[in-house]
Design an enzyme around this catalytic site. Structure first.
Site, PDB file in Angstrom:
ATOM      1  N   GLU A  74      -5.092   4.090   5.849  1.00 14.34           N
ATOM      2  CA  GLU A  74      -4.763   3.901   4.755  1.00 14.34           C
ATOM      3  C   GLU A  74      -5.145   5.250   3.785  1.00 14.34           C
ATOM      4  O   GLU A  74      -3.886   5.293   2.267  1.00 14.34           O
ATOM      5  CB  GLU A  74      -5.270   3.125   4.117  1.00 14.34           C
ATOM      6  CG  GLU A  74      -4.684   2.851   2.633  1.00 14.34           C
ATOM      7  CD  GLU A  74      -5.756   1.117   2.245  1.00 14.34           C
ATOM      8  OE1 GLU A  74      -5.319   0.296   2.783  1.00 14.34           O
ATOM      9  OE2 GLU A  74      -6.263   1.095   0.932  1.00 14.34           O
ATOM     10  N   SER A 117     -10.934  -0.289   3.031  1.00 10.64           N
ATOM     11  CA  SER A 117      -9.716  -0.122   4.027  1.00 10.64           C
ATOM     12  C   SER A 117      -9.457   0.803   4.574  1.00 10.64           C
ATOM     13  O   SER A 117      -8.371   1.075   4.038  1.00 10.64           O
ATOM     14  CB  SER A 117      -8.910  -1.257   4.127  1.00 10.64           C
ATOM     15  OG  SER A 117      -9.669  -2.261   3.348  1.00 10.64           O
ATOM     16  N   ARG A 166       1.275  -0.843   0.026  1.00  6.48           N
ATOM     17  CA  ARG A 166      -0.700  -0.040   0.383  1.00  6.48           C
ATOM     18  C   ARG A 166       1.082   1.375   0.584  1.00  6.48           C
ATOM     19  O   ARG A 166       0.196   1.563   0.601  1.00  6.48           O
ATOM     20  CB  ARG A 166      -1.240   0.508   1.601  1.00  6.48           C
ATOM     21  CG  ARG A 166      -1.900  -1.545   1.639  1.00  6.48           C
ATOM     22  CD  ARG A 166      -2.841  -1.023  -0.201  1.00  6.48           C
ATOM     23  NE  ARG A 166      -2.348  -2.354  -0.964  1.00  6.48           N
ATOM     24  CZ  ARG A 166      -3.074  -3.522  -0.303  1.00  6.48           C
ATOM     25  NH1 ARG A 166      -3.242  -4.102  -0.017  1.00  6.48           N
ATOM     26  NH2 ARG A 166      -1.753  -3.877  -1.796  1.00  6.48           N
TER      27      ARG A 166
HETATM   28  C1  LIG Z   1     -15.546   0.277  -1.353  1.00  6.59           C
HETATM   29  C2  LIG Z   1     -13.653   0.610  -1.425  1.00  6.59           C
HETATM   30  C3  LIG Z   1     -12.826  -0.523  -1.960  1.00  6.59           C
HETATM   31  C4  LIG Z   1     -11.791  -0.419  -1.836  1.00  6.59           C
HETATM   32  N1  LIG Z   1     -10.677  -1.970  -2.187  1.00  6.59           N
HETATM   33  C5  LIG Z   1      -9.517  -1.754  -2.785  1.00  6.59           C
HETATM   34  C6  LIG Z   1      -8.892  -2.739  -2.417  1.00  6.59           C
HETATM   35  O1  LIG Z   1      -9.083  -4.500  -2.575  1.00  6.59           O
HETATM   36  N2  LIG Z   1      -7.721  -2.792  -2.404  1.00  6.59           N
HETATM   37  C7  LIG Z   1      -6.598  -1.164  -2.462  1.00  6.59           C
HETATM   38  O2  LIG Z   1      -5.396  -1.391  -2.790  1.00  6.59           O
HETATM   39  N3  LIG Z   1      -7.565  -0.429  -2.497  1.00  6.59           N
HETATM   40  C8  LIG Z   1      -8.718   0.077  -2.403  1.00  6.59           C
HETATM   41  N4  LIG Z   1      -9.142   0.786  -2.251  1.00  6.59           N
HETATM   42  C9  LIG Z   1      -8.696   1.639  -2.318  1.00  6.59           C
HETATM   43  C10 LIG Z   1      -8.669   2.670  -3.282  1.00  6.59           C
HETATM   44  O3  LIG Z   1     -10.320   2.712  -4.977  1.00  6.59           O
HETATM   45  C11 LIG Z   1      -7.688   2.669  -4.534  1.00  6.59           C
HETATM   46  O4  LIG Z   1      -6.254   3.347  -3.336  1.00  6.59           O
HETATM   47  C12 LIG Z   1      -7.799   3.827  -5.148  1.00  6.59           C
HETATM   48  O5  LIG Z   1      -6.313   2.798  -6.237  1.00  6.59           O
HETATM   49  C13 LIG Z   1      -8.002   4.601  -5.596  1.00  6.59           C
HETATM   50  O6  LIG Z   1      -8.321   5.206  -6.737  1.00  6.59           O
HETATM   51  P1  LIG Z   1      -8.750   6.876  -6.990  1.00  6.59           P
HETATM   52  O7  LIG Z   1      -8.280   7.116  -8.281  1.00  6.59           O
HETATM   53  O8  LIG Z   1     -10.262   7.350  -6.085  1.00  6.59           O
HETATM   54  O9  LIG Z   1      -7.344   7.924  -6.065  1.00  6.59           O
HETATM   55  P2  LIG Z   1      -7.966   9.255  -5.146  1.00  6.59           P
HETATM   56  O10 LIG Z   1      -8.653   9.091  -3.872  1.00  6.59           O
HETATM   57  O11 LIG Z   1      -8.477   9.962  -6.409  1.00  6.59           O
HETATM   58  O12 LIG Z   1      -6.183  10.010  -4.982  1.00  6.59           O
HETATM   59  C14 LIG Z   1      -6.026   8.952  -4.442  1.00  6.59           C
HETATM   60  C15 LIG Z   1      -4.483   9.296  -4.043  1.00  6.59           C
HETATM   61  O13 LIG Z   1      -3.731   9.485  -5.649  1.00  6.59           O
HETATM   62  C16 LIG Z   1      -3.292  10.484  -5.671  1.00  6.59           C
HETATM   63  N5  LIG Z   1      -3.225   9.708  -7.088  1.00  6.59           N
HETATM   64  C17 LIG Z   1      -5.546  10.390  -8.184  1.00  6.59           C
HETATM   65  N6  LIG Z   1      -4.638   9.852  -9.408  1.00  6.59           N
HETATM   66  C18 LIG Z   1      -3.423  10.216  -9.441  1.00  6.59           C
HETATM   67  C19 LIG Z   1      -2.410  10.167 -10.707  1.00  6.59           C
HETATM   68  N7  LIG Z   1      -2.899  10.309 -12.183  1.00  6.59           N
HETATM   69  N8  LIG Z   1      -1.229  10.892 -10.491  1.00  6.59           N
HETATM   70  C20 LIG Z   1      -0.702  11.552  -8.973  1.00  6.59           C
HETATM   71  N9  LIG Z   1      -1.371  11.526  -8.483  1.00  6.59           N
HETATM   72  C21 LIG Z   1      -2.669  10.335  -7.922  1.00  6.59           C
HETATM   73  C22 LIG Z   1      -4.570  11.520  -5.412  1.00  6.59           C
HETATM   74  O14 LIG Z   1      -3.892  12.988  -5.296  1.00  6.59           O
HETATM   75  C23 LIG Z   1      -4.589  11.246  -4.079  1.00  6.59           C
HETATM   76  O15 LIG Z   1      -3.346  11.350  -2.910  1.00  6.59           O
HETATM   77  C24 LIG Z   1     -11.162   0.915  -2.243  1.00  6.59           C
HETATM   78  C25 LIG Z   1     -11.083   1.520  -1.824  1.00  6.59           C
HETATM   79  C26 LIG Z   1     -12.930   1.650  -1.606  1.00  6.59           C
HETATM   80  C27 LIG Z   1     -13.750   3.065  -1.940  1.00  6.59           C
END
Ligand SMILES: Cc1cc2nc3c(=O)[nH]c(=O)nc-3n(C[C@H](O)[C@H](O)[C@H](O)COP(=O)(O)OP(=O)(O)OC[C@H]3O[C@@H](n4cnc5c(N)ncnc54)[C@H](O)[C@@H]3O)c2cc1C
Length: 335
Positions: free
Chosen positions: A327, A226, A158
């Protein structure tokens, strides 16, 4: 340019209003937007699907830059390239449809392709680091648009050196998959391999039962997934926790460096926080399906999520002397 609140941009559906929101539909537009804001000294936050973000309430002095470059393409027989703004689960579905194995266990993880390297997303024994070969970055320090190898990102559990640093923007990613009919061994099925499409359906169903697939009608999914990572502690600390609980079968996963990974969910439950805590009517509760998810029941503000996170973290620290680390990326709040 438009304004919208973080409660509409994040899956926790909390958070205040940014100065403005800029949606970028190409890699070039994403890099140019960030370069322009950086040159003007304006603070910004890159947003993908908002599924790993906890943003403070109230007006915020930052611009939300939304990655919406959504292309997904096969570069050669086994290599997929995806724009940062592509929906991650669409990338998984594309891979499965093309008979490519390697990311089927990551089905149903919300958010964008560009965010997957940021915290090296993982589930069911797989993580994106297993297949990520290179990432196209806009380097905010040098102003260079470059493809870098995945091993320059320090990908770990992570974690990557992009998380919390904002040093670069992911513009595109490339994944090296395997042309194969069967999935990778699935940890929750004792290492069994399934045909790819079946593996994907199995993972989606398993995740849905835990509230880990987004569903607007299910408040258990109004979360950031999580909320705490599994703590990695010295063996003596793990023994102390096991003695305190006095229960057979505490989950403990030995790490290559001799330390032991514990289950955050197990610790939270044993510290007195059951699923659904603190109960009906509270604006923020632990998910009723999964102890590790902090959820918005409809009317929560960021402050309610933070208060619950502090209570759970404090309770675990008091009972076991183990500090849980959040996380999600948090912005403008202290946990
Ligand atoms: C219901 C649920 C289940 C989940 N299950 C998992 C799981 O099983 N495993 C897991 O690892 N995670 C899980 N997550 C967490 C999440 O989905 C992941 O971390 C996902 O990759 C976040 O993507 P996002 O585009 O929504 O990022 P955001 O929430 O939009 O951003 C997260 C971070 O990344 C940065 N960021 C986003 N895009 C970029 C980019 N293009 N360049 C640079 N920085 C960037 C943002 O600035 C921020 O700091 C879960 C979340 C939810 C709500």
């Amino acid at each position: 340019m438009s304004t919208s609140s973080f409660s509409a941009l994040t899956t926790l559906r909390v958070g205040g209003t940014p100065r403005d929101v800029v949606t970028c539909t190409s890699a070039g537009e994403l890099a140019d937007t960030v370069a322009g804001l950086d040159a003007a000294g304006s603070s910004l936050l890159i947003v993908g699907g908002g599924s790993n973000l906890l943003v403070a309430d109230g007006p915020l002095e930052l611009t939300a830059v939304v990655a919406a470059n959504e292309g997904i393409a096969l570069i050669d027989a086994t290599t997929i390239r995806a724009g940062a703004g592509a929906v991650w689960d669409d990338v998984v579905s594309f891979a499965v449809e093309h008979g490519l194995a390697g990311i089927e266990a990551l089905s149903g993880i919300p958010g964008s392709a560009g965010a997957t390297p940021v915290q090296n997303v993982g589930a069911y024994g797989a993580e994106v680091a297993d297949v990520l070969t290179r990432v196209r970055l806009w380097n905010r320090e040098t102003g260079v648009d470059e493809w870098v190898p995945a091993d320059s990102l320090d990908l770990a559990y992570r974690y990557s050196n992009l998380k919390f640093t904002s040093r670069a923007v992911v513009l595109e990613i490339e994944l090296q998959l395997a042309a194969r009919e069967l999935s990778a061994p699935l940890r929750h099925l004792g290492g069994e391999r399934l045909p790819l499409a079946q593996a994907r359906e199995n993972i989606l169903a398993t995740r849905r039962a835990k509230g880990m697939v987004l569903d607007a009608a299910d408040h258990d999914t109004w979360s950031a997934g999580s909320f705490f990572t599994n703590p990695v502690v010295p063996p003596e600390a793990a023994d102390r926790v096991a003695d305190l609980v006095g229960e057979e079968g505490m989950p403990r996963y030995p790490q290559p460096d001799g330390r032991v990974k514990l289950s955050a969910a197990w610790l939270i439950e044993r510290a007195g926080f059951p699923r659904g805590y603190p109960g009906e009517g509270a604006p923020a509760r632990l998910s009723t399906k999964h102890t590790l998810a902090l959820t918005n029941r409809g009317g929560a503000r960021a402050a309610d999520i933070v208060e619950l996170a502090r209570e759970v973290r404090g309770g675990v620290a008091k009972k076991f002397g183990v500090t849980l680390e959040p996380e999600p990326v948090w912005v403008g709040v202290e946990i």
